[in-house]
Design a protein around this motif. Structure first.
Motif, PDB file in Angstrom:
ATOM      1  N   PRO A 223       0.797  -1.228   0.000  1.00 40.36           N
ATOM      2  CA  PRO A 223       0.000   0.000   0.000  1.00 40.36           C
ATOM      3  C   PRO A 223       0.829   1.277   0.000  1.00 40.36           C
ATOM      4  O   PRO A 223       0.309   2.351  -0.306  1.00 40.36           O
ATOM      5  N   ASP A 224       2.126   1.159   0.338  1.00 43.81           N
ATOM      6  CA  ASP A 224       2.958   2.354   0.483  1.00 43.81           C
ATOM      7  C   ASP A 224       4.159   2.345  -0.453  1.00 43.81           C
ATOM      8  O   ASP A 224       4.817   1.317  -0.625  1.00 43.81           O
ATOM      9  N   VAL A 225       4.448   3.514  -1.038  1.00 42.52           N
ATOM     10  CA  VAL A 225       5.680   3.718  -1.783  1.00 42.52           C
ATOM     11  C   VAL A 225       6.661   4.417  -0.854  1.00 42.52           C
ATOM     12  O   VAL A 225       6.379   5.504  -0.356  1.00 42.52           O
ATOM     13  N   LEU A 226       7.787   3.759  -0.585  1.00 42.79           N
ATOM     14  CA  LEU A 226       8.757   4.260   0.388  1.00 42.79           C
ATOM     15  C   LEU A 226      10.130   4.396  -0.260  1.00 42.79           C
ATOM     16  O   LEU A 226      10.488   3.610  -1.138  1.00 42.79           O
ATOM     17  N   THR A 227      10.897   5.374   0.197  1.00 43.81           N
ATOM     18  CA  THR A 227      12.290   5.446  -0.243  1.00 43.81           C
ATOM     19  C   THR A 227      13.104   4.478   0.603  1.00 43.81           C
ATOM     20  O   THR A 227      12.668   4.043   1.680  1.00 43.81           O
ATOM     21  N   MET A 228      14.297   4.147   0.133  1.00 41.72           N
ATOM     22  CA  MET A 228      15.166   3.277   0.921  1.00 41.72           C
ATOM     23  C   MET A 228      15.469   3.910   2.278  1.00 41.72           C
ATOM     24  O   MET A 228      15.564   3.212   3.287  1.00 41.72           O
ATOM     25  N   ARG A 229      15.610   5.220   2.307  1.00 39.68           N
ATOM     26  CA  ARG A 229      15.845   5.912   3.584  1.00 39.68           C
ATOM     27  C   ARG A 229      14.673   5.681   4.539  1.00 39.68           C
ATOM     28  O   ARG A 229      14.870   5.371   5.719  1.00 39.68           O
ATOM     29  N   GLU A 230      13.457   5.806   4.042  1.00 42.40           N
ATOM     30  CA  GLU A 230      12.281   5.619   4.893  1.00 42.40           C
ATOM     31  C   GLU A 230      12.185   4.183   5.389  1.00 42.40           C
ATOM     32  O   GLU A 230      11.795   3.940   6.547  1.00 42.40           O
ATOM     33  N   ILE A 231      12.545   3.220   4.548  1.00 44.69           N
ATOM     34  CA  ILE A 231      12.515   1.819   4.971  1.00 44.69           C
ATOM     35  C   ILE A 231      13.532   1.583   6.084  1.00 44.69           C
ATOM     36  O   ILE A 231      13.244   0.899   7.074  1.00 44.69           O
ATOM     37  N   MET A 232      14.736   2.144   5.933  1.00 43.84           N
ATOM     38  CA  MET A 232      15.758   2.007   6.978  1.00 43.84           C
ATOM     39  C   MET A 232      15.274   2.634   8.291  1.00 43.84           C
ATOM     40  O   MET A 232      15.487   2.078   9.376  1.00 43.84           O
ATOM     41  N   GLU A 233      14.620   3.757   8.196  1.00 41.47           N
ATOM     42  CA  GLU A 233      14.108   4.429   9.394  1.00 41.47           C
ATOM     43  C   GLU A 233      13.041   3.584  10.079  1.00 41.47           C
ATOM     44  O   GLU A 233      12.980   3.522  11.315  1.00 41.47           O
ATOM     45  N   ILE A 234      12.208   2.911   9.290  1.00 40.72           N
ATOM     46  CA  ILE A 234      11.190   2.022   9.857  1.00 40.72           C
ATOM     47  C   ILE A 234      11.849   0.860  10.599  1.00 40.72           C
ATOM     48  O   ILE A 234      11.461   0.506  11.719  1.00 40.72           O
ATOM     49  N   ILE A 235      12.865   0.252   9.977  1.00 39.27           N
ATOM     50  CA  ILE A 235      13.564  -0.883  10.597  1.00 39.27           C
ATOM     51  C   ILE A 235      14.219  -0.453  11.908  1.00 39.27           C
ATOM     52  O   ILE A 235      14.141  -1.162  12.925  1.00 39.27           O
ATOM     53  N   LEU A 236      14.875   0.703  11.904  1.00 40.61           N
ATOM     54  CA  LEU A 236      15.537   1.192  13.123  1.00 40.61           C
ATOM     55  C   LEU A 236      14.522   1.518  14.208  1.00 40.61           C
ATOM     56  O   LEU A 236      14.763   1.268  15.393  1.00 40.61           O
ATOM     57  N   LYS A 237      13.382   2.054  13.829  1.00 38.74           N
ATOM     58  CA  LYS A 237      12.345   2.373  14.810  1.00 38.74           C
ATOM     59  C   LYS A 237      11.800   1.102  15.451  1.00 38.74           C
ATOM     60  O   LYS A 237      11.645   1.021  16.673  1.00 38.74           O
ATOM     61  N   ILE A 238      11.523   0.094  14.637  1.00 38.13           N
ATOM     62  CA  ILE A 238      10.976  -1.164  15.146  1.00 38.13           C
ATOM     63  C   ILE A 238      11.972  -1.861  16.072  1.00 38.13           C
ATOM     64  O   ILE A 238      11.597  -2.410  17.117  1.00 38.13           O
ATOM     65  N   THR A 239      13.256  -1.849  15.696  1.00 35.80           N
ATOM     66  CA  THR A 239      14.272  -2.547  16.483  1.00 35.80           C
ATOM     67  C   THR A 239      14.854  -1.682  17.604  1.00 35.80           C
ATOM     68  O   THR A 239      15.718  -2.145  18.351  1.00 35.80           O
ATOM     69  N   ASP A 240      14.356  -0.455  17.712  1.00 36.09           N
ATOM     70  CA  ASP A 240      14.760   0.452  18.791  1.00 36.09           C
ATOM     71  C   ASP A 240      16.274   0.661  18.818  1.00 36.09           C
ATOM     72  O   ASP A 240      16.917   0.575  19.855  1.00 36.09           O
TER      73      ASP A 240
END
Length: 326
Positions: A223-240
């Protein structure tokens, strides 16, 4: 012709590449619909993990090698539908892009057409004969060969797949454990439309049942178009984890990949993977307008931010983190 639910127990579907990441999910989806599944793999003795995905005797791994057409023909005897999921992100020995994704795809399609079986071929968004990436070129040539052999085949092009045991989100979550920074190749501006593996698996199962248009290519994105930067930010947020995101210009990334292609685990980066990231990986406007998408198949795609916390929790820095229920 669509396969009917009432006859599922008598219907055999052969899945090539069924022991891989997408393959396991496709086998599960087909098993839930009651089909008998023959899983064609090079090493059947290593495919025991598929058995619990269905009832006793429902899933049967058998040996086949795409470089030997006779083995491919033998393994699909009696099948009403054939699914090809075979692919490789990095070449190794005889497992070249051309051998696996072009010639191998053609071998499967020709054998399926000879017995009148429904053909479902999984390719990738980005498949293009003129791509700078050898991976994408071989995918495009594979599609061409499949449609030449089986004009009624359904081609499915997923974007980046995510889910438990994927090679992307888990890779960077692992890298964040050992590195103080994460690289953003080309500045992290490449746009991607990550798709949940279970959604794509259901699309494959729908295609095997004849619910897709024959001879047509579908593009499957989340459902979402994300940049690689945004994907990395999501991963870092989830893994704290707090990690620096460092831009790696294309030229430097290509140079480093000459050495990192031999690196172990999450550090691996091949020149072809750098080339792949130079093009956005999103569903085209044409596919959306024609309804040749997950939504067009009646599947509501799940977002990475909703699903990834369910399996990336084990990478979380804080020990008190409790896994959320699905």
């Amino acid at each position: 012709m669509a396969l009917h639910a009432a006859a599922n127990l008598e219907t055999l579907i052969t899945v090539f590449g069924g022991s891989g990441f997408l393959g396991r999910n496709v086998v599960r989806a087909l098993a839930k619909r009651g089909y008998r599944i023959r899983v064609a793999v090079r090493r059947p003795e290593l495919a025991g993990h598929l058995q619990p995905l269905g009832r006793v005797g429902q899933i049967h791994p058998v040996q086949a090698n795409l470089r030997y057409p006779a083995s491919v023909e033998a393994v699909m005897r009696g099948s009403e539908a054939v699914v090809n999921l075979v692919g490789t992100l990095a070449e190794s020995g005889a497992q070249t892009f051309d051998a696996v994704q072009t010639k191998g795809a053609e071998t499967i399609a020709k054998a399926a057409a000879a017995i009148g079986a429904q053909v479902v071929h999984v390719s990738a968004i980005g498949a293009d004969e003129n791509s700078p990436s050898a991976y994408f070129r071989s995918k495009a040539l594979g599609e061409k060969a499949v449609l030449a052999a089986a004009p009624s085949a359904t081609i499915l092009r997923p974007s980046l797949l995510f889910g438990p045991e994927d090679q992307f989100t888990n890779r960077f979550a692992s890298l964040a454990r050992i590195s103080p920074f994460l690289p953003l190749i080309g500045g992290g501006e490449t746009r991607i439309q990550p798709a949940y593996v279970a959604d794509v698996a259901n699309a494959v199962a729908d295609a095997a049942e004849g619910k897709t248009k024959p001879g047509v290519t579908y593009e499957l994105g989340g459902p979402d178009v994300l940049t690689m930067r945004e994907i990395m930010e999501i991963i870092l947020k989830i893994t704290d984890r707090k990690r620096m995101l460092i831009s790696l210009p294309w030229g430097l990334a290509k140079l480093k990949s000459q050495f990192l292609q031999f690196a172990p685990g999450p550090l691996t980066l091949t020149p072809d993977q750098v080339a792949m990231l130079q093009v956005d990986n999103v569903v085209s406007d044409e596919a959306k307008a024609a309804g040749l998408t997950l939504q067009g198949l009646g599947i509501t795609p799940e977002a990475m931010e909703a699903i990834a916390p369910q399996y990336l929790w084990r990478f979380r820095a804080a020990g008190q983190f409790q896994r959320k229920s699905a």
